[in-house]
Design an enzyme around this catalytic site. Structure first.
Site, PDB file in Angstrom:
ATOM      1  CG  ASP A 224      -2.120  -0.917   1.055  1.00  0.00           C
ATOM      2  OD1 ASP A 224      -2.371  -1.369  -0.080  1.00  0.00           O
ATOM      3  OD2 ASP A 224      -2.802  -1.202   2.050  1.00  0.00           O
TER       4      ASP A 224
ATOM      5  CG  ASP B 134      -3.436   9.431   6.817  1.00  0.00           C
ATOM      6  OD1 ASP B 134      -2.289   9.829   6.549  1.00  0.00           O
ATOM      7  OD2 ASP B 134      -3.662   8.272   7.211  1.00  0.00           O
TER       8      ASP B 134
END
Length: 290
Positions: free
Chosen positions: A75, A150
């Protein structure tokens, strides 16, 4: 939001060079793609191939030239590439060489089946919301950053902070906490989830404002609509503040600096296969053991 997958002619391959398996897998993927009539693009300085159907691009061209980019890694690798290609609307497709792999679509052991679905068009593009953050320092022009997961605000010394969060001029709350996470629905299964935040469907265009280890017991996450602009203000005595994007790019700021976060005008285009819904993926990944 889903869109139809267009026909690809040239497929880029990006490798996580820290994973030795990625180079072996890249060779296998090149063999498969070229045998099935595709051209392959590589980033200069990663690996060389014996195939004639391979183009080598510089960093300024690699993230904009191919029709899509195959990302070999976990990821973290996909997050890095997503921040590069979002400006050019290039879709990306991840094959997992990491652990959980929330964002990656295939596994290294099943690369042929994965590439078969990709080459046959048995896939679609899923658009994922991103965040845009502007940081304005005194006597300097504002700098802009994007994030798929984020934006994290924390003290470099890991001390508790005083942060006031405002939305469109109105105070949301004044937090005393170890830090603050502003996450997208994609990032809701990352650091925000570990900090007690909710799991949010990737189809929802919202922002999650989540304090980290807040001092007050009643402090919880806030779910904000996509059109809000979040302004952050800090206590005068705060120091060593850092703003981190997707856990990878960090900027140091002072209490006098201005931080604004909103939905980005760009999005990440993830190529998804038709055999698993986002809920199936979440259920499988969240129940995985390390």
């Amino acid at each position: 939001m889903e869109t139809e997958l267009k026909k690809f002619n040239e497929i880029g391959i990006y490798l996580n060079m820290d994973k030795p398996d990625s180079q072996v897998l890249a060779e296998k993927c090149m063999d498969y793609l070229i045998a099935h009539g595709f051209k392959v693009a590589l980033l200069e300085g990663q690996i060389r191939s014996s195939h004639n159907q391979v183009n080598y691009y510089s960093k300024t061209l690699f993230y904009r030239k191919p029709d899509c980019i195959l990302v070999l890694g976990g990821d973290g690798t996909l997050l890095f590439v997503a921040r590069k290609v979002c400006f050019y609307a290039i879709p990306i497709f991840g094959i997992n060489l990491g652990k959980l792999g929330f964002l990656t679509e295939g596994e290294a052991a099943n690369y042929e089946e994965t590439l078969s679905n990709l080459s046959s068009g048995n896939a679609y593009i899923e658009k994922r919301m991103m965040l845009s953050c502007s940081i304005k320092k005194r006597n300097e022009s504002a700098c802009f950053y994007v994030a798929l997961n984020d934006v994290l605000i924390k003290s470099r010394g890991f001390r508790m902070m005083d942060i006031e969060a405002k939305a469109n001029g109105s105070t949301i709350d004044k937090f005393r906490a170890d830090g603050l996470i502003i996450a997208t629905p994609t990032g809701s299964t990352g650091y925000s989830l570990a900090a007690g935040g909710p799991v949010v469907s990737p189809a929802a265009n919202v922002m999650i404002l989540n304090p980290i280890c807040p001092h007050r017991l009643h402090d919880r996450s806030y779910i904000l609509p996509e059109d809000e602009v979040i302004n952050l203000e800090f206590g005068d005595r705060e120091k060593d503040i850092m703003v981190t994007f997707d856990g990878q790019t960090t900027v140091s700021i002072t209490p006098e600096d201005t931080v604004k976060i909103k939905k980005a005008s760009y999005c990440t285009r993830l190529i998804r296969l038709n055999n698993m819904s986002s809920y199936d993926r979440l259920r499988v990944k969240l129940s995985c053991e390390y």
